[in-house]
Design a protein around this motif. Structure first.
Motif, mmCIF file in Angstrom:
data_model
loop_
_atom_site.group_PDB
_atom_site.id
_atom_site.type_symbol
_atom_site.label_atom_id
_atom_site.label_comp_id
_atom_site.label_asym_id
_atom_site.label_seq_id
_atom_site.Cartn_x
_atom_site.Cartn_y
_atom_site.Cartn_z
ATOM 1 N N PHE A 106 0.823 -1.210 0.000
ATOM 2 C CA PHE A 106 0.000 0.000 0.000
ATOM 3 C C PHE A 106 0.858 1.263 0.000
ATOM 4 C CE2 PHE A 106 -3.844 -2.236 2.173
ATOM 5 C CZ PHE A 106 -4.186 -2.789 0.952
ATOM 6 N N VAL A 140 3.597 1.933 -1.422
ATOM 7 C CA VAL A 140 4.169 2.369 -2.697
ATOM 8 C C VAL A 140 3.088 2.653 -3.737
ATOM 9 C CG1 VAL A 140 6.395 1.297 -2.299
ATOM 10 C CG2 VAL A 140 4.640 -0.010 -3.473
ATOM 11 N N LEU A 141 1.847 2.778 -3.268
ATOM 12 C CA LEU A 141 0.763 3.197 -4.156
ATOM 13 C C LEU A 141 0.682 4.724 -4.153
ATOM 14 C CD1 LEU A 141 -2.069 0.734 -3.081
ATOM 15 C CD2 LEU A 141 -0.982 0.855 -5.318
ATOM 16 N N PRO A 142 0.187 5.290 -5.246
ATOM 17 C CA PRO A 142 0.066 6.751 -5.276
ATOM 18 C C PRO A 142 -1.162 7.237 -4.508
ATOM 19 C CG PRO A 142 -0.633 5.821 -7.368
ATOM 20 C CD PRO A 142 -0.195 4.673 -6.519
#
Ligand SMILES: Nc1ncnc2c1ncn2[C@@H]1O[C@H](COP(=O)(O)OP(=O)(O)O)[C@@H](O)[C@H]1O
Ligand SMILES: [Mg+2]
Lengths: 325, 257
Positions: free
Chosen positions: B93, B95-97
């Motif tokens: 999560f 490294v999600l934008p």
């Protein structure tokens, strides 16, 4: 597409990255090869914006990973060493959630999810809670999750560690296909020499947080002094005769004997064989078999890291390996 | 806007996970019932203490049990976060934008849905056993809101602890260390005028008691809404502070990965 420049990162006393630099061209499969503890996962964490480097800088798709983390995150797909699958959700739910968080909606998302489930052979299991998936299925789902938003760059941290050989081979096929058909740039880390050799168009050998050699696998191997020529003698122990016999053969170097086996290097192994055989025959040394081997990445590693890959692996406790799943 | 959608998506994920743990659901629903019946019976005679006003002890106890339920269940919120850390889900999560706060808010949202259901059960059971709410439906809503604000704060705090400690044992230790003292340093079971002075002074700073005081005032006859709103204001500040802390805790976590 990816540039790492003098990356440094320490955990307490441990220097996980110690001036790591490499560059990955667009559309390539780039391998970071190194034993456990070399710093591969740390490099991936820094490049994917999960962790911050203490020094150096890195860019992914032109964006600085520290200053422009948001834009980097939009561009990349990440498959961490440790699976990120939610084992209480089904395969489909996992994909749909990831897609939503990537900003996808409605029909676009559901058709993408179904296509990926199909593509990764998970269509039949899509409605099952992933707790019951095999290691290979979970890993394939991990990759599908990383791909749902159609990233330009895919990070695969030890994608096949802990998988059975057949499953691993299937995964290799899948990874090559992604690069070939979808034009993805892939950064793959592995501690399997064979995997790097099979998949990577170019690679960097990492040891103790720095790159000790880099290039295409064949280039790296070619940079060693040619092929290795191994001769098994028939029934007799090798002795000083052998050295005397072979001293006249041109292009042969590093001749060594070990019991009944003699070992030498030659720029072109196949060409050297007739001369070697003739020279041994002239000295009446009987030969049982001859083998010519292209240098392996193992040889490359030995040459640049100063120790064999197996020795480097053994030096590290296996904690990392286990943490991989 | 997308952050709200992310919160919702994450909340739905947590609700799905909750739904797939029937035992956990059973415990969640049965526990407040047991508390209400058990404590109601155990302390039944408390009302006979001179100076205790109000007839039936259960009448006195209901706001306390509801707030306690919110406090106790939300304290364990961080356990799911530790699961997520162990399973690599948090790293995925992060490294999600997306922004950080939906990761906390989604989970807190799940706790609040849980609390809403528990509240309905507690209030329903109270009504069945003859408890009345002179403050009317609005008072009951205010009680639930106060409990929810408290739950939000402690759920967020639990997540902050989870991200910093990263170990189940540490979180269990911290939560159990806080639960009983904070419960007994409040008016959940005992009227303020009958408590030792020092406990009464301490309870002024206890968010658990803020929620109980607000809730009890709201459901009683002729509620003083200024008091209710005052305590709710404190609870809002507490909840926001905890949410900010939990969101910041991701930074502390990421400094260690
Ligand atoms: N979160 C961490 N805390 C402390 N030490 C770590 C952490 N992550 C990695 N390390 C250490 O840093 C070194 C490099 O680890 P890692 O990048 O995981 O290597 P690899 O992925 O090549 O096996 C190892 O010595 C490892 O023990
Ligand atoms: Mg690793």
């Amino acid at each position: 597409m990816i540039q790492a420049n003098d990356l440094k990162k320490g955990y307490g006393e441990v220097r996980a990255l110690d001036g790591l630099s490499f560059e990955v061209p667009e559309g390539a499969i780039f391998g970071l090869l190194g034993p456990n503890g070399a710093g591969k996962s740390t490099a991936v964490k820094v490049l994917t914006t999960l962790a911050r480097a203490d020094g150096g800088e890195a860019r992914v798709a032109g964006f600085d990973v520290a200053r422009d983390a948001r834009r980097v995150r939009r561009t990349i797909g990440v498959v961490a060493q440790k699976s990120g699958v939610d084992i209480d959700l089904t395969g489909r739910e996992n994909l749909m959630l990831q897609g939503r968080l990537q900003g996808m909606r409605g029909r676009e998302l559901s058709s993408r999810a179904e296509a990926l489930l199909e593509e990764f052979g998970l269509a039949d299991a899509a409605g099952r809670v992933t707790r019951g998936y095999s290691g290979g299925m979970q890993r394939r789902l991990d990759i599908a999750i990383g791909l749902v938003h159609r990233p330009k760059v895919l990070f695969l941290d030890e994608p096949t560690t802990g998988l059975d050989p057949e499953v691993r081979a299937a995964m290799w096929t899948e990874i090559s296909r992604l690069q070939r058909d979808e034009g993805l740039t892939i950064l793959l880390t592995t501690h399997y020499l064979e995997e790097a050799d099979r998949l990577a168009s170019s690679l960097a050998i990492v040891d103790r947080g720095r790159v000790v050699a880099s290039g295409a696998p064949d280039e790296l191997k070619a940079a060693l002094d040619g092929d290795s020529v191994q001769v098994e003698l028939d029934g007799v122990e090798a002795n000083g005769n052998v050295h005397a016999a072979l001293s006249g053969v041109g292009g042969l170097s590093a001749v060594s004997v070990d019991g009944r086996r003699l070992h030498a290097r030659a720029a072109d192994g196949a060409r050297a064989v007739p001369a070697v055989l003739a020279a041994l025959d002239a000295h009446a040394i009987p030969v049982a078999s001859v083998r010519v081997a292209r240098p392996s990445l193992d040889d490359v590693y030995l040459r640049y890291a100063g120790r064999s890959f197996a020795a480097a692996e053994a030096e590290k406790p296996t904690e990392n390996k286990e943490a991989g799943r | 806007m997308t952050a709200v959608a992310d919160t919702w998506a994450l909340c739905v994920r947590d609700l799905l996970r909750l739904w797939r743990q029937p035992w956990f659901i059973a415990v969640t629903l049965v526990q407040p019932v047991i508390w209400l019946l058990l404590f109601g019976a155990l302390f039944e005679r408390v009302v006979d203490i001179p100076g205790f006003h109000g007839g039936d002890y259960k009448q006195y106890l209901v706001p306390g049990v509801l707030v306690m339920t919110a406090f106790f269940s939300s304290g364990w919120s961080g356990m799911s976060t530790i699961d997520d850390l162990d399973r690599g889900v948090t790293d995925r999560f992060l490294v999600l934008p997306i922004m950080r706060w939906p990761l906390i808010a989604g989970r807190v949202g799940m706790n609040l849905v849980q609390l809403a259901i528990q509240s309905v059960i507690i209030i329903g059971l109270a009504l069945i056993t003859g408890v009345t709410f002179p403050g009317g439906p609005l008072g009951v809503v205010a009680l639930i809101v106060a409990a929810a604000l408290l739950g939000t704060g402690f759920a967020a705090l639990s997540n902050a602890l989870a991200l910093v400690a990263r170990k189940e044992e540490s979180l269990i230790g911290a939560v159990t260390f806080l639960q009983l003292p904070l419960t007994f340093l409040s008016t959940a079971f005992m009227q303020a005028s009958l408590m030792p002075d020092w406990i009464r002074s301490v309870s002024d700073y206890n968010p658990v008691d803020w929620a109980i005081r607000a809730g009890r005032e709201a459901v009683g006859a002729g509620p003083d809404w200024a008091t209710v709103l005052g305590y709710c204001g404190l609870l809002v500040a507490f909840a926001l502070a905890c949410l900010v802390l939990a969101t910041r805790a991701f930074r502390a976590y990421q400094a260690q990965v």
